[in-house]
Design a protein around this motif. Sequence first.
Motif, PDB file in Angstrom:
ATOM      1  N   LYS A   1     -20.282 -24.410   8.447  1.00 22.99           N
ATOM      2  CA  LYS A   1     -20.912 -23.258  10.228  1.00 22.99           C
ATOM      3  C   LYS A   1     -22.062 -22.526  10.019  1.00 22.99           C
TER       4      LYS A   1
ATOM      5  N   LYS B   1     -29.091 -30.608  10.362  1.00 23.33           N
ATOM      6  CA  LYS B   1     -29.385 -31.957  11.015  1.00 23.33           C
ATOM      7  C   LYS B   1     -28.580 -33.132  10.533  1.00 23.33           C
ATOM      8  N   ARG B   2     -27.745 -33.534   9.778  1.00 26.53           N
ATOM      9  CA  ARG B   2     -27.732 -34.687   9.948  1.00 26.53           C
ATOM     10  C   ARG B   2     -27.032 -34.928   8.729  1.00 26.53           C
TER      11      ARG B   2
ATOM     12  N   ASN C   1     -15.736 -32.433  14.848  1.00 22.62           N
ATOM     13  CA  ASN C   1     -16.029 -30.956  15.397  1.00 22.62           C
ATOM     14  C   ASN C   1     -16.526 -30.121  14.768  1.00 22.62           C
TER      15      ASN C   1
ATOM     16  N   SER D   1     -20.231 -30.978  15.052  1.00 24.71           N
ATOM     17  CA  SER D   1     -21.036 -31.431  16.853  1.00 24.71           C
ATOM     18  C   SER D   1     -21.250 -29.930  17.467  1.00 24.71           C
ATOM     19  N   ASP D   2     -19.695 -28.613  16.768  1.00 26.62           N
ATOM     20  CA  ASP D   2     -20.624 -27.674  17.344  1.00 26.62           C
ATOM     21  C   ASP D   2     -21.516 -26.700  16.774  1.00 26.62           C
ATOM     22  N   VAL D   3     -22.089 -27.210  15.699  1.00 29.33           N
ATOM     23  CA  VAL D   3     -23.783 -26.414  15.424  1.00 29.33           C
ATOM     24  C   VAL D   3     -24.395 -27.603  15.711  1.00 29.33           C
ATOM     25  N   ASP D   4     -24.146 -28.709  16.652  1.00 28.59           N
ATOM     26  CA  ASP D   4     -25.183 -29.311  17.025  1.00 28.59           C
ATOM     27  C   ASP D   4     -25.499 -30.275  16.021  1.00 28.59           C
ATOM     28  N   ALA D   5     -24.668 -30.697  15.372  1.00 30.01           N
ATOM     29  CA  ALA D   5     -25.289 -32.001  13.909  1.00 30.01           C
ATOM     30  C   ALA D   5     -25.146 -32.809  13.978  1.00 30.01           C
ATOM     31  N   GLU D   6     -26.408 -34.530  13.797  1.00 32.01           N
ATOM     32  CA  GLU D   6     -25.366 -35.230  14.014  1.00 32.01           C
ATOM     33  C   GLU D   6     -24.888 -36.105  12.878  1.00 32.01           C
TER      34      GLU D   6
END
Length: 142
Positions: free
Chosen positions: A22, A27-28, A49, A52-57
């Motif tokens: 976290k 990013k990826r 999860n 996804s919570d940190v908007d990472a692909e």
Amino acid sequence: MKEIKLHGNSIIIGKDSLEYIKELQIKRAFIVTGGNSMFKNGAIDRLTNILSDVDAEYELFCKVKKNPSINTVLDAIEKMKEFQPDTVIGIGGGSPIDVAKAAAVFYEYPELDIKNPDNLILPKMREKDKTYCSPINIRNGN
């Protein structure tokens, strides 16, 4: 959680190592793991999860068996080239972590010849994948 510094970047192990993700600017993420155990114990779900919570692909590479072959590393490198991660995460035992480390190096330096390791001279700093995070002690609920 413990942080080990090796030639620049960190390997994160132990209790709460997944939570450390976290704090990273991911990013990826390219996730390297083995067969079933990381799925059965929920580690992969927890990891994805968090991402996804940190908007990472993220992309999962789960083909690593014990004593992986060079073909497994080559396959991981090709998948990494397609996905273009900024972070590589090896999760599980030694084999997935070894594949993650090897694939990350050859992804970063495509000019190196993986089939001729005797002549490898690695540059000092990585540019493409800035973080290598390796949570390995998750089987105990950590």
